[in-house]
Design an enzyme around this catalytic site. Structure first.
Site: not given
Length: 320
Positions: A17, A96
């Site tokens: 991300t 993540t």
């Protein structure tokens, strides 16, 4: 001998991300991960313009799609750069979703004396207020900080051990924690406040994972829940799965029908460990346990540890 301030820091990109982009700046969930190269990420952090940095794109993936081949390539490149005397430490930009698995594997395989700092972001690079630039700045500073060692992760100003970090929220910027252990250190106004010792240990060594990833033993997760039975375990046995981590209830308890199937599989040679679906606490083992407890490890950390132990056994090594 060079000081950390005179040395170079290597930043390895793997996607995630932090490198993601969205069509509109207010979109924090409809983005495409792994769109920007690591060079572009570094160029977006003005505070790094005067720091001696090198960068390398090891992979470009959404971390939900992390694969053993990427782990293998990443571990090799980290080890290569750590072996260079002029390198103070290594930073890894990561997604993540599986950061905790990568961090755990790298610490167990390498247990480095220099810092290896993973960082990530909960918002894409195109967000109105992205968290990636500050996390990346913190990671670079941490990798150059004297006294820091081992694989760690820094997110939202908190530093976690690679053996303990886990994602515990789906959306918040402070999405990470370390269970009962808590953070190792805090970064406050650019200053490091150390709370506990840095990760250490005896490395398993790159040799443990130096085999075609297609040949790595297969380790799967099975969940215990109301109405659970052993049919899935029987299917996994037929597929040749080498190990199972059962995600138990409470203190690693397992439904009686599922437990019976796991015991049969264990007797037939499958490695079986018990973990818990509880977000906090550890599985407290007893002397008469028939299925070994994973202790403080989350189910996902336990899966990586069991995988490494199986790989080590294949090579005739003793996993420390």
């Amino acid at each position: 001998m060079q000081s950390r301030s005179q040395s170079s820091t290597v930043v390895l990109g793997t996607g995630g991300t932090i490198a993601g982009t969205a069509a509109t700046r207010g979109d924090h969930i409809g983005y495409q991960a792994a769109q920007l190269g690591v060079g572009a990420l570094l160029g977006g952090v003005p505070g790094l313009s005067e720091v001696a940095l090198e960068s390398e794109q090891v992979a470009q993936v959404d971390s939900k799609d992390m694969e053993p081949a990427v782990w293998q390539a990443l571990a090799r490149r980290v080890a290569h750069h750590l072996g260079r005397p002029e390198v103070s430490g290594v930073v890894i930009t990561h997604g993540t979703d599986t950061l905790e698995e990568t961090a755990y594997l790298l610490q167990r395989v390498l247990a480095p004396a220099k810092p290896v700092v993973l960082t990530a972001a909960m918002r894409p690079a195109t967000a109105l207020h992205p968290d990636g630039p500050q996390n990346l700045l913190d990671a670079v500073h941490l990798a150059r900080e004297p006294g820091v060692q081992g694989v760690v992760a820094v997110l939202a100003g908190q530093v976690y051990s690679g053996l303990e970090v886990r994602k515990q929220h789906t959306y918040r910027l402070d999405a990470f924690g370390a269970g009962d252990a808590g953070p190792l250190a805090l970064l406050e106004a650019g200053r490091l406040h150390t709370l506990r010792p840095w990760p250490a240990g005896v490395p398993l060594g790159l040799d443990v994972i130096d085999v075609d990833p297609a040949l790595w033993p297969r380790v799967e997760l099975v969940s215990s829940h109301s109405g659970a039975d052993g049919s899935l375990v029987a299917a996994l046995q037929q597929m040749g799965v080498a190990g199972v981590v059962v995600v138990g209830t409470g203190n690693g308890t397992v439904h009686q029908r599922l437990e019976a199937a796991l015991l049969a599989a264990q007797a037939a040679g499958m490695k079986v460990w018990r973990s818990t679906r509880c977000a906090e606490g550890r599985v407290l083992g007893k002397p008469d346990d028939v299925l070994p407890a994973a202790g403080t490890l989350t189910p996902y950390q336990a899966r990586v540890e069991l995988l490494l132990q199986l790989l080590a056994e294949r090579k005739g090594l003793r996993p420390g």
